[in-house]
Design an enzyme around this catalytic site. Structure first.
Site, mmCIF file in Angstrom:
data_model
loop_
_atom_site.group_PDB
_atom_site.id
_atom_site.type_symbol
_atom_site.label_atom_id
_atom_site.label_comp_id
_atom_site.label_asym_id
_atom_site.label_seq_id
_atom_site.Cartn_x
_atom_site.Cartn_y
_atom_site.Cartn_z
ATOM 1 N N TYR A 58 19.799 13.091 24.041
ATOM 2 C CA TYR A 58 21.145 12.800 24.414
ATOM 3 C C TYR A 58 22.067 14.183 24.466
ATOM 4 O O TYR A 58 22.943 14.603 25.157
ATOM 5 C CB TYR A 58 21.775 11.768 23.313
ATOM 6 C CG TYR A 58 23.379 11.718 23.472
ATOM 7 C CD1 TYR A 58 23.823 11.283 24.654
ATOM 8 C CD2 TYR A 58 24.022 12.170 22.652
ATOM 9 C CE1 TYR A 58 25.233 11.334 24.866
ATOM 10 C CE2 TYR A 58 25.465 12.120 22.738
ATOM 11 C CZ TYR A 58 26.174 11.743 23.797
ATOM 12 O OH TYR A 58 27.280 11.687 23.829
ATOM 13 N N GLN A 83 40.039 15.715 20.711
ATOM 14 C CA GLN A 83 39.936 15.417 22.209
ATOM 15 C C GLN A 83 40.161 14.200 22.482
ATOM 16 O O GLN A 83 39.685 13.202 22.036
ATOM 17 C CB GLN A 83 38.451 15.842 22.211
ATOM 18 C CG GLN A 83 37.867 15.821 23.654
ATOM 19 C CD GLN A 83 37.510 14.510 24.015
ATOM 20 O OE1 GLN A 83 36.551 13.999 23.179
ATOM 21 N NE2 GLN A 83 37.602 13.874 25.184
ATOM 22 N N TYR A 85 39.815 11.420 25.498
ATOM 23 C CA TYR A 85 39.285 10.766 26.944
ATOM 24 C C TYR A 85 40.432 9.564 27.205
ATOM 25 O O TYR A 85 40.721 8.900 26.304
ATOM 26 C CB TYR A 85 38.074 10.027 26.731
ATOM 27 C CG TYR A 85 36.966 10.916 26.767
ATOM 28 C CD1 TYR A 85 36.742 12.132 27.786
ATOM 29 C CD2 TYR A 85 35.886 10.552 25.894
ATOM 30 C CE1 TYR A 85 35.755 12.624 27.764
ATOM 31 C CE2 TYR A 85 34.793 11.555 25.993
ATOM 32 C CZ TYR A 85 34.744 12.563 26.872
ATOM 33 O OH TYR A 85 33.379 13.282 27.034
ATOM 34 N N THR A 107 40.372 15.912 27.913
ATOM 35 C CA THR A 107 39.260 16.050 28.919
ATOM 36 C C THR A 107 39.507 15.508 30.303
ATOM 37 O O THR A 107 39.762 14.431 30.368
ATOM 38 C CB THR A 107 37.920 15.691 28.394
ATOM 39 O OG1 THR A 107 37.558 16.254 27.141
ATOM 40 C CG2 THR A 107 36.805 15.873 29.042
ATOM 41 N N ARG A 163 22.491 10.686 33.210
ATOM 42 C CA ARG A 163 21.751 11.653 32.660
ATOM 43 C C ARG A 163 20.512 11.000 32.704
ATOM 44 O O ARG A 163 20.266 9.998 32.027
ATOM 45 C CB ARG A 163 21.994 12.127 31.166
ATOM 46 C CG ARG A 163 23.370 13.024 31.187
ATOM 47 C CD ARG A 163 24.504 12.588 30.278
ATOM 48 N NE ARG A 163 25.748 13.185 30.532
ATOM 49 C CZ ARG A 163 26.740 12.841 29.773
ATOM 50 N NH1 ARG A 163 26.587 12.140 28.721
ATOM 51 N NH2 ARG A 163 27.988 13.110 30.157
ATOM 52 N N HIS A 207 31.461 20.661 31.292
ATOM 53 C CA HIS A 207 31.143 19.744 30.331
ATOM 54 C C HIS A 207 29.427 19.988 30.046
ATOM 55 O O HIS A 207 28.838 18.790 29.675
ATOM 56 C CB HIS A 207 31.161 18.118 30.901
ATOM 57 C CG HIS A 207 31.499 17.209 30.055
ATOM 58 N ND1 HIS A 207 32.972 16.745 29.901
ATOM 59 C CD2 HIS A 207 31.000 16.665 28.787
ATOM 60 C CE1 HIS A 207 32.798 15.614 29.074
ATOM 61 N NE2 HIS A 207 31.676 15.633 28.420
ATOM 62 N N ARG A 219 26.801 18.362 32.085
ATOM 63 C CA ARG A 219 26.441 16.823 32.097
ATOM 64 C C ARG A 219 27.303 15.823 32.996
ATOM 65 O O ARG A 219 27.195 14.844 32.912
ATOM 66 C CB ARG A 219 26.985 16.622 30.366
ATOM 67 C CG ARG A 219 26.159 17.251 29.193
ATOM 68 C CD ARG A 219 26.757 17.225 27.913
ATOM 69 N NE ARG A 219 26.649 15.758 27.448
ATOM 70 C CZ ARG A 219 25.714 15.402 26.771
ATOM 71 N NH1 ARG A 219 24.483 16.107 26.610
ATOM 72 N NH2 ARG A 219 25.663 14.224 26.172
HETATM 73 C C1 LIG Z 1 26.042 15.625 23.164
HETATM 74 C C2 LIG Z 1 27.240 16.107 23.667
HETATM 75 C C3 LIG Z 1 28.422 15.265 23.589
HETATM 76 C C4 LIG Z 1 29.670 15.730 24.274
HETATM 77 N N1 LIG Z 1 30.641 14.981 24.105
HETATM 78 C C5 LIG Z 1 31.877 15.205 24.463
HETATM 79 C C6 LIG Z 1 33.144 14.530 24.409
HETATM 80 O O1 LIG Z 1 33.059 13.328 23.671
HETATM 81 N N2 LIG Z 1 34.201 15.073 24.867
HETATM 82 C C7 LIG Z 1 34.287 16.235 25.624
HETATM 83 O O2 LIG Z 1 35.253 16.659 25.977
HETATM 84 N N3 LIG Z 1 33.303 16.919 25.838
HETATM 85 C C8 LIG Z 1 31.928 16.554 25.038
HETATM 86 N N4 LIG Z 1 30.645 17.315 25.474
HETATM 87 C C9 LIG Z 1 30.927 18.624 26.161
HETATM 88 C C10 LIG Z 1 31.076 19.559 24.993
HETATM 89 O O3 LIG Z 1 32.427 19.736 24.635
HETATM 90 C C11 LIG Z 1 31.220 20.979 25.832
HETATM 91 O O4 LIG Z 1 31.980 21.454 26.978
HETATM 92 C C12 LIG Z 1 29.592 21.460 26.046
HETATM 93 O O5 LIG Z 1 28.842 20.970 25.049
HETATM 94 C C13 LIG Z 1 29.483 22.990 26.097
HETATM 95 O O6 LIG Z 1 28.309 23.366 26.485
HETATM 96 P P1 LIG Z 1 26.995 23.858 25.630
HETATM 97 O O7 LIG Z 1 26.576 22.590 24.805
HETATM 98 O O8 LIG Z 1 26.061 24.582 26.279
HETATM 99 O O9 LIG Z 1 27.665 24.839 24.465
HETATM 100 C C14 LIG Z 1 29.560 17.070 24.991
HETATM 101 C C15 LIG Z 1 28.572 17.769 25.032
HETATM 102 C C16 LIG Z 1 27.093 17.240 24.310
HETATM 103 C C17 LIG Z 1 26.196 18.367 24.264
#
Ligand SMILES: Cc1cc2nc3c(=O)[nH]c(=O)nc-3n(C[C@H](O)[C@H](O)[C@H](O)COP(=O)(O)O)c2cc1C
Length: 400
Positions: free
Chosen positions: A41, A144, A146, A172, A181, A292, A295
């Site tokens: 995940y 953060q 949503y 966000t 995914r 993100h 993702r």
């Molecule tokens: C497991 C996971 C969960 C995430 N959940 C959120 C979230 O709840 N809210 C959000 O704004 N971004 C979320 N993100 C995005 C991160 O805030 C961030 O933008 C991203 O991880 C940056 O890339 P990196 O993992 O390569 O450093 C998530 C990323 C990951 C890997």
């Protein structure tokens, strides 16, 4: 246990920690310790994962231009982010279900960030609630948001973040629906989650993870449980959430949120010049250039690639932060050379958390700090404040 064996255990723990010399080492340890569905995940990107790969590929494509015979005996990684001092131009990004990488993951990561003198961001979809984290740490953190269809819930959530004295609200803006995914679907990380026998067997073979989760405060989404009527267990809560991401979210909602939030507002998920200009007009204190972590929209550019044009478009009206693919100190230096005020990390600290809880997150930050310091000196630059585009060489293929 006598003190000799305690200190023996401490020393072996310490040496295991010092053997982790880079984020990739932490990733390998996390992969062994965290059940596959939760590790995947964190690891996964959407669809073909081309944007996920682009984040890394573009960071690697840009080269550092070293200057020689510069006196680098003094060095500084200190900066300010939203006017607050930070020991490093780094923040911990919001990570949903962070507390499933390690029990109480959000509290541990927040403490590690605060001890290191950098901001921590708590996700709406965290396991520990805003109140849990606020009660467990002694400094403000970022929250953060949503935006969900249930605007009454959102209003209450903003009020809770304000009551917990969160020092910034990170809105966000790139998740009106969830990117698909494949790995999550295959692992049963779906809505509702599928309790597959192989997942249960996998969890049973991860004793240190199981223990941390058993000791943790919660096992469901802490900001939602008890606040959404009739939704208490993880299945009903994740079902509720999935139906609640709001595809109608638009700039008017940003105005509404800004009117409710008394503090600094940050918009996360900007990738185009047009949106950056619009974001700056909202009075946001900062925006985060982000896809993100690869993702959401697969096929979107790497955050680093669009960073310079966004910095130029914003023209100092707001701070420009960036995330996506940061795994080394050199990556942070490159993003700063391209105009980011500071960067966020997601997976880099999630791996640390999965590998070794609080100590793992602290180690991840320490690795990046030491890397930034060394890179600066090798580059012939004494301070992060002095970084600029003259320290990088753009690949030919990037030129218009
Ligand atoms: C497991 C996971 C969960 C995430 N959940 C959120 C979230 O709840 N809210 C959000 O704004 N971004 C979320 N993100 C995005 C991160 O805030 C961030 O933008 C991203 O991880 C940056 O890339 P990196 O993992 O390569 O450093 C998530 C990323 C990951 C890997």
């Amino acid at each position: 246990m006598d003190s000799a064996s305690k200190s023996g255990m401490k020393n072996s723990g310490e040496s295991a920690m010092t053997m982790m010399t880079c984020i990739e080492d932490m990733r390998q340890v996390a992969r062994r310790r965290v059940p596959r569905q939760f590790f995947d995940y964190a690891e996964a990107g959407s669809y073909t994962e081309q944007t996920l790969r682009a984040n890394r590929a573009d960071l690697e494509a840009i080269k550092l231009r070293q200057r020689i015979l510069v006196d680098v005996s003094q060095r500084s990684t200190a900066t300010t982010i939203l006017g607050e001092p930070a020991s490093l131009p780094l923040m911990l990004a919001p990570i949903g279900a962070c507390g499933m990488q390690h029990g109480d993951g959000e509290i541990l990561a927040c403490r590690a960030a605060q001890a290191a003198g950098i901001p921590f961001t708590l996700s709406t979809m965290s396991i520990c609630s805003i109140e849990d984290v606020a009660a467990a740490v002694d400094k403000p953190f970022w929250f953060q948001l949503y935006v969900m269809k249930d605007r009454g819930f959102i209003r209450a959530l903003i009020e809770r973040a304000a009551a917990a004295k969160c020092s910034a609200l990170v809105l966000t803006v790139d998740l009106q629906i969830l990117g698909q995914r494949h790995r999550d679907l295959k692992n049963g990380m779906t809505v509702p989650p599928k309790w597959r026998i192989n997942n249960i067997i996998d969890m049973a073979t991860k004793p240190s993870w199981l223990l941390s989760i058993a000791r943790g405060k919660r096992r469901t989404f802490g900001n939602l449980a008890g606040h959404v009527r009739g939704m208490e267990d993880v299945i009903s809560l994740s079902q509720w959430t999935n139906n609640q991401f709001d595809p109608s979210l638009n700039w008017k909602d940003v105005e509404w949120i800004a009117s409710l939030w008394p503090g600094k507002l940050i918009l996360k998920g900007i990738l185009s010049v047009e949106d950056a200009r619009e974001a700056a007009k909202t009075g946001a204190a900062a925006l985060i250039v982000s896809n993100h972590g690869g993702r959401q929209l697969d096929g979107a550019p790497a955050a680093l690639r669009v960073l310079p044009e966004i910095v130029a478009a914003v023209n100092g009206q707001a701070e420009v932060l960036m995330d996506g693919g940061i795994r080394r100190g050199g990556d942070i230096v490159k993003a700063l050379c391209l105009g980011a005020r500071a960067v966020l990390i997601g997976r880099a600290y999630a791996y640390g958390l999965g590998a070794a809880g609080h100590a793992g997150v602290s180690r991840a930050i320490a690795i990046l700090r030491a890397d930034v310091e060394r890179t600066l000196r090798l580059l012939g630059c004494s301070s992060v404040a002095d970084l600029n585009s003259s320290f990088v060489q753009f690949p030919r293929s990037w030129r218009p």
